[in-house]
Motif scaffolding. Structure first.
Motif, PDB file in Angstrom:
ATOM      1  N   ASP A  47       0.852  -1.119  -0.075  1.00 10.42           N
ATOM      2  CA  ASP A  47       0.025   0.094   0.125  1.00 10.42           C
ATOM      3  C   ASP A  47       0.879   1.417  -0.009  1.00 10.42           C
ATOM      4  OD1 ASP A  47      -2.338  -1.519   0.085  1.00 10.42           O
ATOM      5  OD2 ASP A  47      -2.636  -1.387   2.209  1.00 10.42           O
ATOM      6  N   ALA A  48       1.953   1.023   0.692  1.00 10.01           N
ATOM      7  CA  ALA A  48       2.831   2.172   0.800  1.00 10.01           C
ATOM      8  C   ALA A  48       3.387   2.510  -0.579  1.00 10.01           C
ATOM      9  CB  ALA A  48       3.772   2.242   1.943  1.00 10.01           C
ATOM     10  N   PHE A  49       3.911   1.572  -1.293  1.00 10.51           N
ATOM     11  CA  PHE A  49       4.654   1.475  -2.319  1.00 10.51           C
ATOM     12  C   PHE A  49       3.534   1.921  -3.573  1.00 10.51           C
ATOM     13  CE2 PHE A  49       5.354  -0.733  -6.773  1.00 10.51           C
ATOM     14  CZ  PHE A  49       6.727  -0.064  -6.944  1.00 10.51           C
ATOM     15  N   VAL A  75       5.904  -7.354 -13.256  1.00 10.80           N
ATOM     16  CA  VAL A  75       6.275  -8.380 -12.328  1.00 10.80           C
ATOM     17  C   VAL A  75       5.607  -8.377 -10.982  1.00 10.80           C
ATOM     18  CG1 VAL A  75       8.304  -9.701 -11.414  1.00 10.80           C
ATOM     19  CG2 VAL A  75       8.675  -8.526 -13.572  1.00 10.80           C
ATOM     20  N   ILE A  76       5.882  -7.340 -10.479  1.00  7.58           N
ATOM     21  CA  ILE A  76       5.073  -7.118  -8.840  1.00  7.58           C
ATOM     22  C   ILE A  76       3.664  -7.538  -9.176  1.00  7.58           C
ATOM     23  CG2 ILE A  76       4.798  -5.733  -6.949  1.00  7.58           C
ATOM     24  CD1 ILE A  76       7.592  -6.660  -7.421  1.00  7.58           C
ATOM     25  N   ALA A  77       2.977  -6.973 -10.122  1.00  6.04           N
ATOM     26  CA  ALA A  77       1.457  -7.187 -10.646  1.00  6.04           C
ATOM     27  C   ALA A  77       1.263  -8.783 -10.807  1.00  6.04           C
ATOM     28  CB  ALA A  77       1.111  -6.353 -11.623  1.00  6.04           C
ATOM     29  N   ASP A 121      -6.171  -6.401 -11.320  1.00  3.52           N
ATOM     30  CA  ASP A 121      -6.413  -5.243 -12.048  1.00  3.52           C
ATOM     31  C   ASP A 121      -6.223  -3.836 -11.416  1.00  3.52           C
ATOM     32  OD1 ASP A 121      -6.624  -7.237 -14.153  1.00  3.52           O
ATOM     33  OD2 ASP A 121      -8.820  -7.098 -13.959  1.00  3.52           O
ATOM     34  N   GLN A 122      -6.860  -3.741 -10.497  1.00  7.45           N
ATOM     35  CA  GLN A 122      -6.686  -2.405  -9.660  1.00  7.45           C
ATOM     36  C   GLN A 122      -5.234  -2.115  -9.314  1.00  7.45           C
ATOM     37  OE1 GLN A 122      -9.461  -3.119  -6.468  1.00  7.45           O
ATOM     38  NE2 GLN A 122     -11.227  -2.227  -7.510  1.00  7.45           N
ATOM     39  N   LEU A 177      -0.201   0.786 -10.388  1.00  7.12           N
ATOM     40  CA  LEU A 177       1.033   0.848 -10.754  1.00  7.12           C
ATOM     41  C   LEU A 177       1.585   1.546 -12.138  1.00  7.12           C
ATOM     42  CD1 LEU A 177       2.084  -2.766  -9.355  1.00  7.12           C
ATOM     43  CD2 LEU A 177       2.733  -0.688  -8.598  1.00  7.12           C
ATOM     44  N   ILE A 178       0.624   0.990 -12.824  1.00 10.40           N
ATOM     45  CA  ILE A 178       1.166   1.384 -14.403  1.00 10.40           C
ATOM     46  C   ILE A 178       0.252   2.615 -14.893  1.00 10.40           C
ATOM     47  CG2 ILE A 178       1.326   0.671 -17.036  1.00 10.40           C
ATOM     48  CD1 ILE A 178       1.653  -2.142 -15.849  1.00 10.40           C
TER      49      ILE A 178
END
Length: 639
Positions: A567-569, A600-602, A631-632, A637-638
Motif C-alpha cells: 500500500d505504501a509503494f 512483475v510485481i502485479a 487489475d486495480q 502501478l502502471i
C-alpha cells in the motif's frame, strides 16, 4: 410666174372643144392645187429662171423658149469644151499607162529571165540558211553542254586560287559543289550512251576536285586552331563537311585541331591556377591551396566549365558533317583534348591528399571528385580525364577512410576510461558521434554515394561499441546496463537521422532491448526484496498439497506485512525505484523499465490474490485480507 399671168396666157390660147376644155381644166386645177413651196425642184427652177427672166411681158414670155434653148445650148457647149479637155488629159494618161504597161511587160520578161537564171542560187541559199540554223542550234546545245559539264574560267580561278594559302570564301564551296554535281551528272551521261565524253568529263572533274580538296585541306589545317570568329567557324564547318568524304584528310585535320586545342586548354588551366582571370579576377586557384575543399572544387569547377565549351566548339566545327559517322571521332577528339589537364590536376590533388587533413574535409573532397566525375563523364565518357577522376576518387576515398580510422583510434582512448558518475556517455563517445555527424553532414551530392554510409558508420560505430562494452564491464550490473543504454540511446538518436543504416539501428535496438531486460530484472528483484515478496514468491512457486494458509510465512499475519508495504509503494512508487533508473537519458527507457518491473510485481500479486481467494487454501475473509483486485493494483502501478 403669177396666177395673173397664167390667166392671161389662158385667155390668149385658142378655145377647143368641150373635151379638150375638160382636160385643160383638170390640168389647170392640178397646177392650182400644187403646193409650190413644197416642190424643191420647182423652186430651184424658178430661182434659176429669175436670173435671166427679169421682165414679165408678152414679148419676154414669147422669147422665153428661145432664151431657154439658147441658154441650154451655151451650157452644152461649155460641157463639150470641158469634156474635150478631160478627153485630152485621159488620152495623155492612156498613152502614159500604155508606156508603163510596155515597161512592166519588159520588166516581167527580164524578171522571168532573171528568176530562171537565179533559181539554182536560191536553192543553194536556202540550203545554206537551213545549215546555218542547224549550226546555230548545235552551237546553243554545245554552249549549254559546256555550261553544264565544264567550269568557266572564273570558276576555275576561284577553285585554284592565287596560291594554296589563298583565303577560302563561300564562292569556293559553291564551285566545289558544282564540280561534285558535274561529276555526278557525268554518270548519268554515261548511262545515256555518251561513255567517252562522260569519262573525260568525270576524269577532269576528279582532277579539279582533288586539287580543290588539297587546297581546302591546307587552308583548314592552318585555320582549325581558332573557331571563335563566326565567319571563320562557318567556313571551317563547311570545309570539314566537304573533307568528310576524304577520311584521311579529315582525320589529319582533326588531329591538328585536337593537338592545338589540347595545348590551349592546358595553358588556360595553368593560367587559371597561377595567374587567375583577366585583371586578376577571379583570383588564381593556387591561392586557395590551404583550403583543400575549395582548392579541389575550384579546379574541377573550372574543368566542368571549360570542357563543355570545347565540346560546343567541336560540334560547331563538325555541324555540317554526318553525326553518325563522326560520333566516335568527336569522343576521341574530346578525350585527347582533355587528356592534357590530367597530369597537372592529378599532381595537385595527390599533393593535397598527402597532407594530414581532417577526415571531414577529405570526405568533402571525395564527394566533390565523385560528383564532377559523374558530370564530366556525361560530356567525355570513356576519356582519360574520366579515368583520372576515378583514380582520384579511389585515392581520396582511401585517404579519407585511413584518416577517419586514425581519428577514431585517437578518440577511442577516452571511451575506454571509467564512465562518469552520472552514467552518461563519456566525452569520447560524444566526440566520435559528433565526428560521425560532421562527416555525414557533408552530404552526398553525387549519385550512388549512399553506399558509403554503412562503411563510414561501421568504421566509427563498431570500435565505439567495442570500447563502450569494454568500459562498461568495470561497472556493477545495474550501472553497466544504464551506461550502455545511455550510450546506445545517444548513438541511435544520431543515426536515426540518416538513411541506409537500418541494419545497424536494428542491431543497436537489439542491444538496447537486452540491457532493458537486464535493468528490468534488477529493478524487479529490488522491488521483490523491498516488498518482502521473495519468500512469498518462492512458496507460491513450490506450493505442494495442503492449505497454503498453514505454510509458515503465508499465514494472514505474515501477508499483512507485505500488503502494508504494498500500500505504501502504491502511494509513492518512486521510493523503491533504483537510483540508476533516474540516470537514464531516455524517458522511454525509464518508462519501459518501470512498467516491466511493475508488471512483475502485479503478476506476483495476481498469483497471491488467486491463491488467497482459493477456498482450498483455507483463508478466512480473503476479501478483507486482499481487498484490491490484481487489475486495480496493475492500474495503480502502471496507470
Amino acid at each position: 410666174m403669177s396666177v395673173e399671168n397664167k390667166g392671161i396666157c389662158n385667155a390668149d390660147m385658142p378655145v377647143h372643144d368641150t373635151g379638150t376644155g375638160n382636160v385643160l381644166s383638170r390640168r389647170l386645177n392640178k397646177i392650182l392645187e400644187t403646193r409650190i413651196e413644197n416642190d424643191k425642184e420647182t423652186l430651184e427652177a424658178l430661182k434659176e429662171l429669175s436670173t435671166f427672166f427679169t421682165e414679165n411681158t408678152l414679148q419676154a414670155r414669147r422669147n422665153l423658149r428661145s432664151k431657154i434653148e439658147k441658154r441650154s445650148l451655151v451650157i452644152n457647149e461649155d460641157f463639150l469644151s470641158a469634156f474635150r479637155d478631160v478627153k485630152e488629159v485621159l488620152d495623155a494618161i492612156y498613152s502614159d499607162v500604155s508606156e508603163m504597161n510596155n515597161s512592166v511587160q519588159k520588166m516581167i520578161s527580164r524578171l522571168q529571165a532573171t528568176k530562171t537564171q537565179t533559181h539554182h542560187l536560191i536553192d543553194q541559199t536556202t540550203k545554206l540558211q537551213a545549215e546555218s540554223q542547224t549550226l546555230s542550234l548545235q552551237k546553243e546545245v554545245a554552249g549549254a553542254f559546256l555550261r553544264s559539264f565544264q567550269l568557266s574560267p572564273a570558276e576555275q580561278a576561284v577553285l585554284r586560287g592565287s596560291s594554296r594559302e589563298c583565303a577560302i570564301t563561300d564562292e569556293f564551296f559553291t564551285v566545289l559543289d558544282r564540280v561534285q554535281s558535274i561529276h555526278s551528272n557525268g554518270r548519268m551521261l554515261m548511262q545515256s550512251g555518251h561513255q567517252t565524253a562522260a569519262l573525260e568529263i568525270m576524269e577532269q572533274m576528279a582532277l579539279y576536285q582533288e586539287a580543290a580538296l588539297e587546297r581546302l585541306y591546307r587552308w583548314t589545317q592552318s585555320r582549325c586552331r581558332n573557331i571563335e570568329s563566326p565567319e571563320t567557324s562557318i567556313l571551317l564547318s563547311m570545309a570539314m563537311s566537304r573533307l568528310q568524304g576524304r577520311p584521311v584528310l579529315f582525320r589529319y585535320v582533326l588531329d591538328e585541331y585536337r593537338t592545338s586545342r589540347r595545348s590551349v586548354l592546358v595553358t588556360a588551366f595553368i593560367d587559371a591556377l597561377t595567374q587567375g582571370g583577366p585583371g586578376g579576377t577571379p583570383k588564381p586557384i593556387e591561392m586557395h591551396g590551404h583550403d583543400p575543399k575549395r582548392y579541389v572544387g575550384d579546379m574541377l569547377a573550372w574543368l566542368h566549365q571549360a570542357i563543355p565549351s570545347e565540346k560546343d566548339n567541336l560540334l560547331i566545327l563538325l555541324k555540317g558533317c554526318d553525326k553518325t559517322d563522326v560520333s566516335d571521332q568527336i569522343l576521341q577528339t574530346l578525350s585527347h583534348i582533355t587528356e592534357g589537364v590530367c597530369h597537372p590536376l592529378k599532381v595537385r590533388v595527390e599533393r593535397m591528399l598527402a597532407v594530414d587533413t581532417d577526415a571531414t574535409v577529405l570526405y568533402s573532397v571525395t564527394n566533390l571528385v565523385c560528383f564532377y566525375k559523374q558530370v564530366i563523364g556525361q560530356v567525355v565518357p570513356g576519356s582519360q580525364l574520366l579515368t583520372t577522376l576515378e583514380e582520384l576518387q579511389e585515392l581520396s576515398q582511401h585517404t579519407f577512410l585511413l584518416a577517419l580510422q586514425s581519428q577514431v583510434r585517437q578518440q577511442l582512448s577516452e571511451c575506454v576510461e571509467t564512465p562518469p558518475s552520472d552514467l552518461s556517455p563519456s566525452p569520447g563517445v560524444s566526440q566520435l558521434l559528433n565526428l560521425l555527424r560532421d562527416v555525414l553532414s557533408v552530404g552526398c551530392i553525387a549519385e550512388g554515394r549512399q553506399q558509403d554510409l554503412p562503411q563510414i558508420v561501421s568504421i566509427i560505430v563498431e570500435p565505439l561499441l567495442q570500447a563502450i562494452n569494454e568500459s562498461a564491464t568495470r561497472l556493477p550490473t545495474s550501472d553497466m546496463a544504464v551506461y550502455l543504454l545511455n550510450c546506445l540511446y545517444q548513438m541511435q538518436s544520431t543515426l536515426s537521422l540518416y538513411e541506409f543504416v537500418d541494419e545497424l539501428l536494428e542491431r543497436l535496438q537489439a542491444q538496447s532491448d537486452a540491457q532493458l531486460d537486464t535493468l528490468t530484472s534488477e529493478q524487479a528483484s529490488s522491488l521483490v526484496a523491498n516488498l518482502n515478496l521473495g519468500s512469498i514468491y518462492t512458496i507460491l512457486q513450490e506450493q505442494g498439497k495442503g492449505a497454503l494458509s498453514s505454510v509458515p510465512g503465508m499465514e494472514p499475519t505474515g501477508l499483512k506485512n507485505f500488503l502494508s508495504k504494498l500500500d505504501a509503494f502504491l502511494v509513492m512508487q518512486d521510493v523503491l525505484l533504483l537510483p540508476q533508473i533516474c540516470l537514464l537519458l531516455s524517458g522511454t527507457h525509464r518508462s519501459i523499465v518501470q512498467h516491466r518491473a511493475f508488471e512483475v510485481i502485479a503478476a506476483i500479486y495476481r498469483q497471491l490474490y488467486e491463491a488467497v481467494h482459493d477456498p482450498e487454501n483455507l483463508y478466512q475473509n480473503p476479501g478483507v485480507l486482499m481487498p484490491r483486485s490484481p487489475d486495480q493494483v496493475l492500474k495503480l502501478l502502471i496507470g
